[in-house]
Design a protein around this motif. Structure first.
Motif, PDB file in Angstrom:
ATOM      1  N   LEU A  61      39.295  17.516  36.482  1.00  0.00           N
ATOM      2  CA  LEU A  61      38.097  17.054  35.788  1.00  0.00           C
ATOM      3  C   LEU A  61      37.786  17.947  34.578  1.00  0.00           C
ATOM      4  CD1 LEU A  61      35.852  14.968  35.764  1.00  0.00           C
ATOM      5  CD2 LEU A  61      34.507  16.454  37.266  1.00  0.00           C
TER       6      LEU A  61
ATOM      7  N   TYR B 279      36.510   8.619  33.284  1.00  0.00           N
ATOM      8  CA  TYR B 279      36.697   9.586  34.374  1.00  0.00           C
ATOM      9  C   TYR B 279      35.542  10.584  34.455  1.00  0.00           C
ATOM     10  CZ  TYR B 279      41.539   8.047  35.033  1.00  0.00           C
ATOM     11  OH  TYR B 279      42.656   7.292  35.306  1.00  0.00           O
ATOM     12  N   THR B 280      35.056  11.007  33.310  1.00  0.00           N
ATOM     13  CA  THR B 280      34.015  12.036  33.321  1.00  0.00           C
ATOM     14  C   THR B 280      32.613  11.460  33.477  1.00  0.00           C
ATOM     15  OG1 THR B 280      33.716  11.980  30.910  1.00  0.00           O
ATOM     16  CG2 THR B 280      35.410  13.466  31.772  1.00  0.00           C
TER      17      THR B 280
ATOM     18  N   TRP C  15      39.122   8.677  28.688  1.00  0.00           N
ATOM     19  CA  TRP C  15      38.721   9.894  29.400  1.00  0.00           C
ATOM     20  C   TRP C  15      37.269   9.815  29.861  1.00  0.00           C
ATOM     21  CZ3 TRP C  15      42.891  11.646  30.951  1.00  0.00           C
ATOM     22  CH2 TRP C  15      43.968  11.985  30.140  1.00  0.00           C
ATOM     23  N   GLN C  16      36.440   9.147  29.084  1.00  0.00           N
ATOM     24  CA  GLN C  16      35.021   9.038  29.442  1.00  0.00           C
ATOM     25  C   GLN C  16      34.829   8.260  30.736  1.00  0.00           C
ATOM     26  OE1 GLN C  16      32.459   7.730  26.269  1.00  0.00           O
ATOM     27  NE2 GLN C  16      30.747   7.305  27.645  1.00  0.00           N
TER      28      GLN C  16
ATOM     29  N   GLN D 112      30.682  10.976  31.092  1.00  0.00           N
ATOM     30  CA  GLN D 112      29.849  11.666  30.102  1.00  0.00           C
ATOM     31  C   GLN D 112      30.219  11.218  28.691  1.00  0.00           C
ATOM     32  OE1 GLN D 112      30.577  15.814  30.736  1.00  0.00           O
ATOM     33  NE2 GLN D 112      29.433  15.908  32.650  1.00  0.00           N
TER      34      GLN D 112
ATOM     35  N   ASN E 197      32.204   4.848  36.671  1.00  0.00           N
ATOM     36  CA  ASN E 197      32.436   6.264  36.376  1.00  0.00           C
ATOM     37  C   ASN E 197      32.113   7.149  37.566  1.00  0.00           C
ATOM     38  OD1 ASN E 197      33.289   5.818  33.757  1.00  0.00           O
ATOM     39  ND2 ASN E 197      31.198   5.878  32.942  1.00  0.00           N
TER      40      ASN E 197
ATOM     41  N   ALA F 247      35.116   9.575  39.180  1.00  0.00           N
ATOM     42  CA  ALA F 247      35.033  11.013  38.941  1.00  0.00           C
ATOM     43  C   ALA F 247      35.179  11.866  40.192  1.00  0.00           C
ATOM     44  CB  ALA F 247      33.728  11.347  38.224  1.00  0.00           C
TER      45      ALA F 247
ATOM     46  N   ARG G 206      37.741  16.703  30.683  1.00  0.00           N
ATOM     47  CA  ARG G 206      36.592  16.959  29.801  1.00  0.00           C
ATOM     48  C   ARG G 206      37.063  17.607  28.489  1.00  0.00           C
ATOM     49  NH1 ARG G 206      33.369  18.843  34.568  1.00  0.00           N
ATOM     50  NH2 ARG G 206      31.874  17.181  35.067  1.00  0.00           N
TER      51      ARG G 206
ATOM     52  N   GLN H 258      38.775  14.962  26.422  1.00  0.00           N
ATOM     53  CA  GLN H 258      37.799  14.032  25.854  1.00  0.00           C
ATOM     54  C   GLN H 258      37.084  14.664  24.659  1.00  0.00           C
ATOM     55  OE1 GLN H 258      34.794  12.649  28.603  1.00  0.00           O
ATOM     56  NE2 GLN H 258      33.570  11.709  26.981  1.00  0.00           N
TER      57      GLN H 258
END
Length: 299
Positions: A16, A66-67, A63-64, A69, A4, A8, A20, A23
């Motif tokens: 980004l 990439y983030t 998506w997580q 989080q 990650n 990111a 977010r 996500q």
């Protein structure tokens, strides 16, 4: 360094931020589907809703990456759509939620330049999730035709009747009394006609169809008569004006419900029903004036 953390930083701040948002949306919608599924009695519908929830959770997982989080569902949104499902049915609730999601899909093409999986998620949502949504089978939507019959007939008959009585009687209490008697009789007539019609077609659900028709009719009648009970006897024109506003509000709410739940055009249906109901009311209003003038009736 984790995967990650490696991915990111390659994204622009705008991309980004968009990821977010996506996500958060997927996480929240997965929670909404699970909440609605928990309250759904039909096993087939519950299974379908849980499958859609799993699809949303899978997208959130992508998506997580990439983030980097982990996000929690937005509890306010979950409660709001759960309440909408309770009042208007789960089909309306989930399709209304998906319509909100579609507004954001214009960003997928641009986002795919930095996150190629964006197009895969978009295609998955447009194809697979739509197919799953089409599998939902809610009882109340099977009787939309019966509800439309009851509501539309009540609109046309009662707006015309009340508009005519308004000028003929010029007394809100007498108008309400006459309208109530007419409305109850018409409700019984309409429900019984729907029952006999459905029975003659060999339908096993004739009683249920008649019940939906009768309920839609009597609820509409009650709402249209309500202004004549709220205003005092001399404010009959105010009562009629309020009735017309209620007619328009009912048409807006009902046609919006149908347009979302059954993917039908809103403006065309609304304009047709409003034109018929208000046209009959205007014609009946004129007839009321003529009857009062030529018969010389003064109540």
């Amino acid at each position: 360094m984790t995967e990650n953390a490696t991915i990111a930083p390659t994204l622009s701040p705008a991309a980004l931020a968009q990821i977010r948002a996506f996500q958060q949306n997927e996480v929240t919608e997965a929670a909404v589907y699970r909440r609605i599924a928990a309250r759904t009695k039909d096993e087939g519908n519950r299974t379908t809703l849980l499958r859609i929830a799993d699809e949303e959770a899978k997208h959130a997982g992508i998506w997580q990456r990439y983030t980097g989080q982990e996000m929690r569902p937005q509890r306010g949104k979950v409660r709001r759509y759960a309440l909408i499902a309770l009042v208007f049915g789960f089909t309306f609730a989930v399709k209304l939620m998906e319509k909100g999601e579609q507004k954001a899909q214009i960003s997928y093409e641009e986002l795919a330049k930095e996150a190629p999986e964006a197009l895969e998620i978009r295609d998955d949502e447009e194809a697979h999730e739509k197919a799953l949504l089409d599998m939902l089978d809610e009882e109340r939507l099977s009787y939309v035709g019966s509800m439309v019959l009851g509501m539309n007939d009540a609109m046309v008959e009662m707006t015309g009747t009340l508009a005519g009585l308004t000028l003929a009687m010029q007394n809100t209490r007498l108008i309400a009394l006459s309208g109530l008697i007419t409305g109850i009789a018409a409700t019984l007539s309409m429900a019984s006609s729907e029952y006999l019609s459905s029975k003659s077609e060999g339908r096993s659900d004739a009683l249920k169809s008649a019940t939906y028709t009768g309920i839609a009719y009597v609820v509409t009648v009650a709402l249209l008569i309500l202004p004549y009970l709220l205003f005092d006897e001399s404010h009959y024109l105010w009562a009629m004006g309020t009735m017309v506003v209620i007619v328009l509000l009912i048409l807006v709410v009902f046609n919006y419900y149908i347009s979302v739940a059954q993917d039908l055009p809103f403006k065309k249906r609304f304009s047709q029903m409003a034109g018929i109901s208000l046209g009959v009311a205007a014609l009946s209003f004129v007839i009321g004036i003529l009857v009062k003038q030529f018969l010389g009736v003064d109540i």
